[in-house]
Design a protein around this motif. Structure first.
Motif, PDB file in Angstrom:
ATOM      1  N   GLY A  24      37.547  55.304  40.192  1.00 18.22           N
ATOM      2  CA  GLY A  24      38.342  54.293  40.345  1.00 18.22           C
ATOM      3  C   GLY A  24      38.432  53.468  41.858  1.00 18.22           C
ATOM      4  O   GLY A  24      38.376  52.281  42.138  1.00 18.22           O
ATOM      5  N   SER A  61      35.138  51.403  32.469  1.00 14.85           N
ATOM      6  CA  SER A  61      34.621  50.323  33.482  1.00 14.85           C
ATOM      7  C   SER A  61      35.240  49.152  33.455  1.00 14.85           C
ATOM      8  O   SER A  61      35.510  48.400  34.451  1.00 14.85           O
ATOM      9  CB  SER A  61      32.977  50.251  33.162  1.00 14.85           C
ATOM     10  OG  SER A  61      32.360  51.409  33.582  1.00 14.85           O
ATOM     11  N   VAL A  64      38.399  49.319  35.178  1.00 14.80           N
ATOM     12  CA  VAL A  64      38.283  49.439  36.596  1.00 14.80           C
ATOM     13  C   VAL A  64      38.088  48.012  37.271  1.00 14.80           C
ATOM     14  O   VAL A  64      38.604  47.560  38.038  1.00 14.80           O
ATOM     15  CB  VAL A  64      37.113  50.304  36.889  1.00 14.80           C
ATOM     16  CG1 VAL A  64      36.496  50.194  38.550  1.00 14.80           C
ATOM     17  CG2 VAL A  64      37.441  51.841  36.918  1.00 14.80           C
ATOM     18  N   SER A 230      42.253  55.589  36.857  1.00 11.73           N
ATOM     19  CA  SER A 230      41.379  54.504  37.358  1.00 11.73           C
ATOM     20  C   SER A 230      42.013  53.481  37.985  1.00 11.73           C
ATOM     21  O   SER A 230      41.788  53.043  39.138  1.00 11.73           O
ATOM     22  CB  SER A 230      40.527  54.062  36.106  1.00 11.73           C
ATOM     23  OG  SER A 230      39.736  54.930  35.639  1.00 11.73           O
ATOM     24  N   THR A 234      41.857  52.177  41.974  1.00 10.34           N
ATOM     25  CA  THR A 234      41.186  50.672  42.050  1.00 10.34           C
ATOM     26  C   THR A 234      42.145  50.364  43.102  1.00 10.34           C
ATOM     27  O   THR A 234      41.888  49.540  44.037  1.00 10.34           O
ATOM     28  CB  THR A 234      41.186  49.890  41.055  1.00 10.34           C
ATOM     29  OG1 THR A 234      42.198  49.891  40.188  1.00 10.34           O
ATOM     30  CG2 THR A 234      39.898  50.405  40.040  1.00 10.34           C
TER      31      THR A 234
END
Length: 268
Positions: A24, A61, A64, A230, A234
């Protein structure tokens, strides 16, 4: 295929959280979904079958990409992304169709064939990541109708690759945005996330028709722990934006991808 009864030890919560956090952070820093690094982890460490790994990868995904956009907003505000909406629409015109067809092809491939496809695409992405991101923003490669047409074609290819790997496609989108549209590297990272989110949702919808989609329901705890990691990652990556130089980071990531490609190719 590994079902929930066997899931356990190899899918430890600490490994899921830690892996999610590291990947992330890379996603938030560069503007990627991080899936190209997560996919080999899901296959090699957590022992998911190829298509199940792709579907899980797509879900992570999405987490993220959705969290990276606001976390990067301190450096690249939403107003700047909105000012380039025509570029986003141009690429989406191709990537949405590519994502739908790519997901359909992935569900029809046998696991062994899908492993090989994944390995080859990882190598291609490693090369693009190492070479394409060194491009200097400035004058776009094309203009007018030629640029629009090239944007649609590039979008189709990126959408297909994104669905086959369960990736956000940023590793291909960012070089495209820099080279074809002359975007600044930091802006390109955020624009790629804006294109990736709807593209991934289309691929995700297509995967929901396949029985392997049930892997999400069987591994809810695993998904929640990795998703939490994640989001933490991020946030950290968004804070690091502009601090870590691409000239150091990107070649290292390319090497990791090449090693991962070799492992996935040999996976049984």
């Amino acid at each position: 295929m590994v079902d929930s009864a066997d899931a356990p030890v190899s899918r430890g919560r600490s490994a899921a959280f830690g892996g999610g956090a590291v990947i992330g952070a890379l996603g938030g820093l560069i503007g990627l979904g991080g899936a190209e690094f997560r996919l080999p982890l899901l296959i090699g460490l957590f022992n998911f079958a190829a298509l199940e790994a792709v579907i899980l990868n797509k879900a992570m995904s999405l987490v993220v990409v959705a969290s990276a956009l606001p976390f990067r907003a301190a450096t690249i505000p939403f107003s700047e992304i909105a000012a380039h909406w025509l570029i986003v629409v141009n690429l989406l015109a191709g990537s949405l169709a590519g994502a739908w067809f790519g997901a359909g092809w992935a569900t029809r491939l046998k696991s062994e064939a899908l492993y090989k496809v994944i390995a080859v695409l990882l190598v291609i992405i490693a090369v693009v990541l190492a070479v394409g991101h060194d491009a200097v923003s400035g004058q776009p490669l094309l203009s007018g109708t030629a640029q629009v047409a090239a944007g649609v074609v590039a979008g189709v290819v990126i959408g297909i690759v994104a669905s086959l790997l369960g990736v956000a496609g940023g590793e291909l989108l960012i070089p495209t945005l820099v080279l074809l549209f002359g975007a600044d590297i930091k802006l390109a990272g955020s624009l790629s996330l804006a294109v990736s989110l709807p593209t991934m949702l289309v691929g995700f919808t297509r995967y929901s028709r396949d029985q392997s989609f049930a892997v999400l329901g069987r591994n809810k705890a695993f998904l929640l722990v990795m998703a939490a990691g994640s989001i933490v990652g991020t946030f950290v990556g968004g804070r690091l934006l502009g601090i870590v130089p691409n000239v150091v980071l990107l070649p290292a990531l390319a090497v990791i991808l090449l090693i991962s490609a070799l492992k996935v190719w040999r996976h049984r």
